[in-house]
Design a protein around this motif. Sequence first.
Motif, PDB file in Angstrom:
ATOM      1  N   ASP A 272       9.833  -2.682   4.184  1.00  0.00           N
ATOM      2  CA  ASP A 272       8.771  -1.680   4.139  1.00  0.00           C
ATOM      3  C   ASP A 272       9.449  -0.372   4.058  1.00  0.00           C
ATOM      4  N   ALA A 273       8.548   0.548   4.479  1.00  0.00           N
ATOM      5  CA  ALA A 273       9.264   2.203   4.335  1.00  0.00           C
ATOM      6  C   ALA A 273      10.232   2.136   5.439  1.00  0.00           C
ATOM      7  N   GLY A 274      11.320   1.544   5.349  1.00  0.00           N
ATOM      8  CA  GLY A 274      12.562   1.491   6.446  1.00  0.00           C
ATOM      9  C   GLY A 274      13.452   0.895   5.897  1.00  0.00           C
TER      10      GLY A 274
ATOM     11  N   TYR B 272       0.893  -1.214   0.193  1.00  0.00           N
ATOM     12  CA  TYR B 272       0.024   0.132   0.000  1.00  0.00           C
ATOM     13  C   TYR B 272       0.976   1.196  -0.007  1.00  0.00           C
ATOM     14  N   MET B 273       0.975   1.900  -1.317  1.00  0.00           N
ATOM     15  CA  MET B 273       1.786   2.855  -1.219  1.00  0.00           C
ATOM     16  C   MET B 273       1.165   3.975  -2.040  1.00  0.00           C
ATOM     17  N   GLY B 274       0.510   5.250  -1.500  1.00  0.00           N
ATOM     18  CA  GLY B 274      -0.200   5.984  -2.172  1.00  0.00           C
ATOM     19  C   GLY B 274      -1.463   6.004  -1.782  1.00  0.00           C
TER      20      GLY B 274
ATOM     21  N   GLY C  62      -4.026   3.141   7.824  1.00  0.00           N
ATOM     22  CA  GLY C  62      -4.308   1.987   6.533  1.00  0.00           C
ATOM     23  C   GLY C  62      -3.917   1.041   6.786  1.00  0.00           C
ATOM     24  N   SER C  63      -2.729   0.570   6.865  1.00  0.00           N
ATOM     25  CA  SER C  63      -2.170  -0.895   6.876  1.00  0.00           C
ATOM     26  C   SER C  63      -2.717  -1.654   8.054  1.00  0.00           C
ATOM     27  N   SER C  64      -3.246  -0.949   9.075  1.00  0.00           N
ATOM     28  CA  SER C  64      -3.980  -1.819  10.082  1.00  0.00           C
ATOM     29  C   SER C  64      -5.267  -2.501   9.659  1.00  0.00           C
ATOM     30  N   CYS C  65      -6.025  -2.205   8.747  1.00  0.00           N
ATOM     31  CA  CYS C  65      -6.989  -2.835   8.355  1.00  0.00           C
ATOM     32  C   CYS C  65      -6.768  -4.300   7.792  1.00  0.00           C
ATOM     33  N   ARG C  66      -5.361  -4.617   7.676  1.00  0.00           N
ATOM     34  CA  ARG C  66      -5.037  -6.012   7.132  1.00  0.00           C
ATOM     35  C   ARG C  66      -4.716  -7.024   8.301  1.00  0.00           C
ATOM     36  N   SER C  67      -4.586  -6.255   9.468  1.00  0.00           N
ATOM     37  CA  SER C  67      -4.394  -7.000  10.839  1.00  0.00           C
ATOM     38  C   SER C  67      -5.219  -7.637  11.358  1.00  0.00           C
TER      39      SER C  67
HETATM   40  O1  PMV Z   1      -0.357   2.256   7.170  1.00  0.00           O
HETATM   41  P1  PMV Z   1       0.683   3.420   6.849  1.00  0.00           P
HETATM   42  O2  PMV Z   1       0.105   4.631   6.498  1.00  0.00           O
HETATM   43  O3  PMV Z   1       1.761   3.291   7.953  1.00  0.00           O
HETATM   44  O4  PMV Z   1       1.389   2.795   5.530  1.00  0.00           O
HETATM   45  C1  PMV Z   1       2.255   1.523   5.426  1.00  0.00           C
HETATM   46  C2  PMV Z   1       2.858   1.435   4.245  1.00  0.00           C
HETATM   47  C3  PMV Z   1       3.865   0.445   4.059  1.00  0.00           C
HETATM   48  O5  PMV Z   1       4.244  -0.156   5.349  1.00  0.00           O
HETATM   49  C4  PMV Z   1       5.171   1.009   3.566  1.00  0.00           C
HETATM   50  C5  PMV Z   1       3.287  -0.734   3.150  1.00  0.00           C
HETATM   51  C6  PMV Z   1       2.270  -1.532   3.721  1.00  0.00           C
HETATM   52  O6  PMV Z   1       1.504  -1.909   2.761  1.00  0.00           O
HETATM   53  O7  PMV Z   1       2.084  -1.836   4.663  1.00  0.00           O
END
Ligand code: PMV
Length: 326
Positions: free
Chosen positions: A285-287, A17-19, A150-155
């Motif tokens: 990830d973004a890291g 998820y990026m953008g 955003g990404s928390s919805c997958r957890s």
């Molecule tokens: O949920 P956020 O806004 O922290 O974005 C997470 C973005 C990435 O970790 C880089 C990719 C992802 O899909 O989790």
Amino acid sequence: MNQVLVSAPSNIALIKYMGKIEGSGNKPTNGSLSYTLENLRTFVRLTEIEGGKDQWKLLVREDLEKMDLSEKGQQRFLKHLQNLKDKWGVTKNFLVESANNFPSDCGLASSASSFAALTLAAAQMFQKIHPQPWGEDKKVLSELSRQGSGSSCRSLFSPWAIWLHEYAEPMNLPIKDMHHIVVVVEDSKKEVSSSEAHKLVTTSPRFEGRVERAEIRLKDLSQALQFDDWHMARQIVWDEFIDMHRLFETSTPSFSYMTDASKKVLEECQKLWNKWQDGPLVTMDAGANVHMLFRNDQKKSFETYRELFKNEFKVLAFEGVKSDVH
Ligand code: PMV
């Protein structure tokens, strides 16, 4: 006294998820697919309090990390609680206590597990106080969690989650319990937050076509995992995180999370793959840290990689667990 204690896991995206769509409450520009990291969890205890206002405090427990949330982090967390209260029509106030069971100084994202845990804790609490017909619907909860992070919805789903638009859903794939390694090459705080990254990537000339590339990979990766084509899966996962990091590097202003140490770890992974024609799925990830996922039958390989990187870096290694949704 009304009180609940809930935990939720983190997750690692293989298609990223990026953008995000501007002003949409974290709706993504492309679909993503993640594997749930059952061992990396946030615990949230919610206690009803009399009067006053909502408050955050560190959850103190022997097995949990003792790391305070920043003032900004606390505000964001409490704002999410307020949104959930509004949704349920709850006006009472709460003490939110939370903590992670993984080291917070190692640059691992905790927003996925913490927002998922807060959403689940609030749902459990609010269903007691003011039940709603949709209050236990995982898709609704996933959508609510998304609005916090955003990404928390997958957890909320395990072991695999696919997130296309409003909420994530479980994905049924044959691989259930992978071993997980994180090579922690950098443990300082990120200079560019993921929220900023979501905005900056849209300035990259490579953002054109990004949605299409991600959608094709999402389809191809789902098929590769469905049909146990590990080689194909590994290649797609690799191309995907490189694609995301290129977006960072070609943004205006450009930025990068990749360090020389990350590059060294990636090179080593590539060398071992070439030698054995097998190995883990590798992603970032973004890291700067490098994540590796091994099939259950790759236990030996998991141990070899762990030992190899342990000499030079901090390594977190988790054996696969049978994944139940908690
Ligand atoms: O949920 P956020 O806004 O922290 O974005 C997470 C973005 C990435 O970790 C880089 C990719 C992802 O899909 O989790």
